[in-house]
Design a protein around this motif. Structure first.
Motif, mmCIF file in Angstrom:
data_model
loop_
_atom_site.group_PDB
_atom_site.id
_atom_site.type_symbol
_atom_site.label_atom_id
_atom_site.label_comp_id
_atom_site.label_asym_id
_atom_site.label_seq_id
_atom_site.Cartn_x
_atom_site.Cartn_y
_atom_site.Cartn_z
ATOM 1 N N ARG A 6 -34.504 -94.491 52.374
ATOM 2 C CA ARG A 6 -34.279 -95.642 52.732
ATOM 3 C C ARG A 6 -34.195 -95.517 51.451
ATOM 4 O O ARG A 6 -34.531 -95.087 50.091
ATOM 5 C CB ARG A 6 -36.230 -95.629 52.921
ATOM 6 C CG ARG A 6 -36.665 -95.223 54.562
ATOM 7 C CD ARG A 6 -37.416 -95.326 54.582
ATOM 8 N NE ARG A 6 -38.845 -94.772 53.485
ATOM 9 C CZ ARG A 6 -39.561 -95.027 53.690
ATOM 10 N NH1 ARG A 6 -40.330 -95.441 54.426
ATOM 11 N NH2 ARG A 6 -40.707 -93.778 53.184
ATOM 12 N N THR A 7 -33.171 -96.868 51.432
ATOM 13 C CA THR A 7 -32.868 -97.515 50.179
ATOM 14 C C THR A 7 -33.160 -99.128 50.187
ATOM 15 O O THR A 7 -32.603 -99.912 49.321
ATOM 16 C CB THR A 7 -31.545 -97.105 49.842
ATOM 17 O OG1 THR A 7 -30.302 -97.037 50.442
ATOM 18 C CG2 THR A 7 -31.206 -95.787 49.634
ATOM 19 N N PHE A 8 -33.016 -99.204 51.327
ATOM 20 C CA PHE A 8 -33.345 -100.581 51.518
ATOM 21 C C PHE A 8 -34.267 -101.556 51.017
ATOM 22 O O PHE A 8 -35.375 -101.287 50.044
ATOM 23 C CB PHE A 8 -33.539 -101.101 53.192
ATOM 24 C CG PHE A 8 -35.183 -100.810 53.542
ATOM 25 C CD1 PHE A 8 -36.799 -101.547 53.553
ATOM 26 C CD2 PHE A 8 -35.074 -99.578 54.704
ATOM 27 C CE1 PHE A 8 -37.642 -101.093 53.974
ATOM 28 C CE2 PHE A 8 -36.005 -99.219 54.949
ATOM 29 C CZ PHE A 8 -37.247 -99.674 54.793
ATOM 30 N N ASP A 18 -29.420 -97.368 55.235
ATOM 31 C CA ASP A 18 -30.252 -97.556 54.753
ATOM 32 C C ASP A 18 -31.924 -97.129 54.762
ATOM 33 O O ASP A 18 -32.470 -97.518 53.856
ATOM 34 C CB ASP A 18 -30.084 -99.065 53.640
ATOM 35 C CG ASP A 18 -30.662 -100.288 54.797
ATOM 36 O OD1 ASP A 18 -30.837 -99.740 56.188
ATOM 37 O OD2 ASP A 18 -30.537 -101.386 54.630
ATOM 38 N N CYS A 19 -31.753 -96.660 56.095
ATOM 39 C CA CYS A 19 -33.269 -96.216 56.665
ATOM 40 C C CYS A 19 -33.277 -94.656 56.447
ATOM 41 O O CYS A 19 -33.579 -93.746 55.954
ATOM 42 C CB CYS A 19 -33.824 -96.666 57.144
ATOM 43 S SG CYS A 19 -35.881 -96.001 58.078
ATOM 44 N N ARG A 20 -33.272 -94.470 57.674
ATOM 45 C CA ARG A 20 -32.642 -92.848 58.300
ATOM 46 C C ARG A 20 -34.252 -91.764 58.165
ATOM 47 O O ARG A 20 -34.306 -91.110 58.305
ATOM 48 C CB ARG A 20 -31.617 -92.687 57.777
ATOM 49 C CG ARG A 20 -30.181 -92.658 57.397
ATOM 50 C CD ARG A 20 -29.829 -93.207 58.399
ATOM 51 N NE ARG A 20 -29.062 -91.953 59.447
ATOM 52 C CZ ARG A 20 -28.800 -92.469 61.099
ATOM 53 N NH1 ARG A 20 -28.789 -93.572 61.031
ATOM 54 N NH2 ARG A 20 -28.430 -91.083 61.379
ATOM 55 N N CYS A 23 -37.402 -102.917 60.301
ATOM 56 C CA CYS A 23 -35.263 -102.111 60.520
ATOM 57 C C CYS A 23 -34.931 -102.889 62.007
ATOM 58 O O CYS A 23 -33.823 -103.361 61.086
ATOM 59 C CB CYS A 23 -34.784 -100.731 60.731
ATOM 60 S SG CYS A 23 -35.582 -99.447 59.142
ATOM 61 N N GLY A 24 -35.675 -103.281 62.883
ATOM 62 C CA GLY A 24 -35.236 -103.907 63.944
ATOM 63 C C GLY A 24 -35.434 -105.223 63.583
ATOM 64 O O GLY A 24 -33.835 -105.653 63.945
#
Length: 187
Positions: free
Chosen positions: A17-19, A139-141, A161-162
Motif C-alpha cells: 500500500r502506497t496511498f 496503490d493498495c493490493r 479503496c472503493g
C-alpha cells in the motif's frame, strides 16, 4: 487445516500500500525480513516451526510461496491460470485422516509451510479460493476475502479503496465534462 484468514494474513506479510489517507502516506513494507520475524509470525498464528530453528532458507521459502500465491491472484480470470500454477512446486497427495476419510497433504519438510499449502489447495478444491483477492486499487493490493453476495467484490474496504476510486472517477468525469463544455460565458 488453517482458516483462510491465516492465509490472508500470510499474503499480507507483504504490504504494497502506497496511498495517502487523511494526509498520511502509507509506507509499504515486508514483514518476513528474518528468521526471527518469520518465527514471530508463525507463533502469532499458532503454527509450529518444529524443533529446528528457522533459517534464511525458510524465510526464502515462505516468500516464494507468498509471491506465487499473490501472482495467482493477479492473473486475469480470462487466462484461466489457476492456483495450481502457484502450488506446482509443492507436491500434494491424499492421505487418510483421523475420521477415516482423506485429506490433502503437502510434504515440503516445513510443517508450517505445508499447512498454508494444504489450506490453499483445499480451499481451491471447495471453490473458496476464488473469493481470495487482491484489492483492485493499484496503490493498495491488500489481500482480502470477498464476502460480497455475488463474489465480485473489488476492494479490500469499500469505505477506503472503493470510495477513493469512486471519488477519483467522479472528479475525472466532472473535469472531462468541464473541458467539453468549454469556457463559460461571463455575466
Amino acid at each position: 487445516m488453517l482458516s483462510l484468514k491465516v492465509v490472508e494474513d500470510f499474503l499480507n506479510t507483504l504490504d504494497e500500500r502506497t496511498f495517502t489517507r487523511h494526509g498520511e502516506t502509507h509506507v509499504p513494507g515486508e514483514r518476513l525480513t528474518s528468521p526471527r520475524a518469520l518465527a514471530d509470525w508463525l507463533a502469532a498464528h499458532d503454527l509450529s516451526s518444529g524443533d529446528t530453528p528457522l533459517r534464511t532458507a525458510d524465510v526464502e521459502a515462505a516468500i516464494a510461496l507468498r509471491t506465487a500465491l499473490r501472482q495467482a491472484l493477479v492473473v486475469d480470470a480470462e487466462t484461466e491460470v489457476e492456483v495450481a500454477s502457484a502450488l506446482r512446486d509443492y507436491p500434494l497427495r491424499l492421505v487418510p485422516d483421523a475420521s477415516g476419510g482423506l485429506r490433502i497433504a503437502a510434504a515440503s519438510g516445513r510443517p508450517w509451510l505445508d499447512a498454508v499449502v494444504e489450506t490453499v489447495a483445499g480451499s481451491a478444491a471447495r471453490g473458496d479460493w476464488a473469493r481470495v483477492k487482491l484489492c483492485a486499487a493499484p496503490d493498495c493490493r491488500w489481500a482480502f476475502y470477498d464476502t460480497s453476495r455475488n463474489g465480485r467484490g473489488r476492494w479490500c474496504a469499500m469505505e477506503i479503496c472503493g470510495n477513493r476510486h469512486k471519488t477519483r472517477t467522479y472528479r475525472e468525469r466532472r473535469h472531462h465534462g468541464d473541458r467539453e463544455a468549454g469556457p463559460r460565458p461571463s455575466s
